[in-house]
Design an enzyme around this catalytic site. Sequence first.
Site, PDB file in Angstrom:
ATOM      1  N   TYR A 159       3.546  -2.978  17.764  1.00  0.00           N
ATOM      2  CA  TYR A 159       4.239  -3.848  16.803  1.00  0.00           C
ATOM      3  C   TYR A 159       4.428  -5.240  17.402  1.00  0.00           C
ATOM      4  O   TYR A 159       4.104  -6.249  16.775  1.00  0.00           O
ATOM      5  CB  TYR A 159       5.592  -3.220  16.453  1.00  0.00           C
ATOM      6  CG  TYR A 159       6.389  -3.957  15.405  1.00  0.00           C
ATOM      7  CD1 TYR A 159       5.927  -4.069  14.098  1.00  0.00           C
ATOM      8  CD2 TYR A 159       7.632  -4.516  15.714  1.00  0.00           C
ATOM      9  CE1 TYR A 159       6.679  -4.723  13.124  1.00  0.00           C
ATOM     10  CE2 TYR A 159       8.386  -5.168  14.739  1.00  0.00           C
ATOM     11  CZ  TYR A 159       7.915  -5.267  13.455  1.00  0.00           C
ATOM     12  OH  TYR A 159       8.657  -5.913  12.493  1.00  0.00           O
TER      13      TYR A 159
ATOM     14  N   ASN B 299      -6.406 -11.844   6.650  1.00  0.00           N
ATOM     15  CA  ASN B 299      -6.773 -11.794   5.223  1.00  0.00           C
ATOM     16  C   ASN B 299      -5.805 -12.606   4.363  1.00  0.00           C
ATOM     17  O   ASN B 299      -6.222 -13.307   3.438  1.00  0.00           O
ATOM     18  CB  ASN B 299      -6.803 -10.344   4.729  1.00  0.00           C
ATOM     19  CG  ASN B 299      -7.964  -9.564   5.315  1.00  0.00           C
ATOM     20  OD1 ASN B 299      -9.005 -10.133   5.638  1.00  0.00           O
ATOM     21  ND2 ASN B 299      -7.792  -8.257   5.469  1.00  0.00           N
TER      22      ASN B 299
ATOM     23  N   SER C 210       4.203  -4.460   6.888  1.00  0.00           N
ATOM     24  CA  SER C 210       4.011  -3.783   8.187  1.00  0.00           C
ATOM     25  C   SER C 210       4.978  -2.612   8.254  1.00  0.00           C
ATOM     26  O   SER C 210       6.103  -2.718   7.761  1.00  0.00           O
ATOM     27  CB  SER C 210       4.323  -4.717   9.359  1.00  0.00           C
ATOM     28  OG  SER C 210       4.158  -4.014  10.591  1.00  0.00           O
TER      29      SER C 210
ATOM     30  N   LYS D 296      -5.323 -20.070   2.219  1.00  0.00           N
ATOM     31  CA  LYS D 296      -6.240 -21.215   2.371  1.00  0.00           C
ATOM     32  C   LYS D 296      -7.073 -21.400   1.097  1.00  0.00           C
ATOM     33  O   LYS D 296      -7.203 -22.508   0.577  1.00  0.00           O
ATOM     34  CB  LYS D 296      -7.143 -20.954   3.586  1.00  0.00           C
ATOM     35  CG  LYS D 296      -8.061 -22.107   3.928  1.00  0.00           C
ATOM     36  CD  LYS D 296      -8.951 -21.749   5.101  1.00  0.00           C
ATOM     37  CE  LYS D 296     -10.271 -22.510   4.978  1.00  0.00           C
ATOM     38  NZ  LYS D 296     -11.303 -21.960   5.854  1.00  0.00           N
TER      39      LYS D 296
ATOM     40  N   GLY E 175      -6.337 -16.227   4.846  1.00  0.00           N
ATOM     41  CA  GLY E 175      -7.534 -16.631   4.100  1.00  0.00           C
ATOM     42  C   GLY E 175      -7.229 -16.812   2.617  1.00  0.00           C
ATOM     43  O   GLY E 175      -7.710 -17.757   1.977  1.00  0.00           O
TER      44      GLY E 175
ATOM     45  N   ASN F 212       0.834  -1.215   0.000  1.00  0.00           N
ATOM     46  CA  ASN F 212       0.000   0.000   0.000  1.00  0.00           C
ATOM     47  C   ASN F 212       0.864   1.258   0.000  1.00  0.00           C
ATOM     48  O   ASN F 212       0.337   2.370   0.024  1.00  0.00           O
ATOM     49  CB  ASN F 212      -0.977   0.012   1.191  1.00  0.00           C
ATOM     50  CG  ASN F 212      -0.293   0.271   2.516  1.00  0.00           C
ATOM     51  OD1 ASN F 212       0.939   0.244   2.596  1.00  0.00           O
ATOM     52  ND2 ASN F 212      -1.073   0.513   3.552  1.00  0.00           N
TER      53      ASN F 212
END
Length: 309
Positions: free
Chosen positions: A145, A99, A75, A105, A102, A32
């Site tokens: 953190y 997320n 991060s 998976k 997920g 991002n």
Amino acid sequence: MRVVLTGAAGFLGSNLCDLLLDRGDSVVAVDNLCTGSMANIGHLAGRDGFAFQRQDVSNFVHVAGPVDAVMHLASPASPKDYLEMPIQTLKVGSLGTHNTLGLAKDKGARYFLASTSEVYGDPQVHPQTESYWGHVNPIGPRGVYDEAKRFAEAMTMAYHRAEGLDVRISRTFNTYGPRMRPGDGRVVSNLIVQALAGTPLTIYGDGSQTRSFCYVDDQVRGLVALLDSHHVGPVNIGNPDEFTVLELAEAVLDVTGSTSEIVFEALPVDDPTQRCPDISLAASVLGWKPDVALREGLERTIAWFAAHA
Ligand code: UDP
């Protein structure tokens, strides 16, 4: 392998992109850009097997097509950055980990969590082995953190145990090298920038606190060795050569030839007094150890900073 790499535009992420692409993997680089920079991956634009997706992984993550591995590095990672972005840091360690787990998976992919020596907090066991549970202040400023990464490890292990997800967890110790952000506030980048500019080198506290500095090429080689291994982890990846911050400052002055003076400033709250990885596990299960000594790593890093200043 087709690897989804979060935090790919950061210091570690971009160096890891290079290594993965060089060995023939393809990379979906996700970032991002809150602390990462397109300048770190600009040289990869148009390269076969490389794609960039600007996305905050604290929100739902969608990646089209098959995926073999999801590596979660995203991060804010320097104390200055995570103190300035406490909520984003907690979100990317918790929601971002959920997320990306997920996603792994859903794709039937291996999951790799880049965790940190900060899970050991201000350690009371020295050097730190993976079996040590740590000494973290959950409500202190660094807790944003440390606890996010501790939660991330717990979440990763829960997906492994409850969902049978194939996972790996690394614990990265202080790492330095080309593409560190000059303003990220870390000790190595601060001291190099100050020495090159001829301004005073800032040492927090009396400089007797210790850190063990790993050169980035060694670090990313260790991460890939863990990704390829059959060992879930966590596995410490770091250089066990331990230095005081004052010794580091003297080494930076020596390599740069700078005549900057050293000034002492207040020690940040909960600053760990000592940190050194025990890397016997990495040596035995990965056959990995770092090769680059501090002096050589500083020479390469200082040359990069001098060229990019
Ligand atoms: N530090 C320092 N001068 C600086 C920046 C950091 O003396 O300009 C100290 C800091 O207080 C800590 C050590 O250097 O004791 C390493 O700090 P860094 O931010 O690199 O990472 P940390 O290991 O604390 O996460």
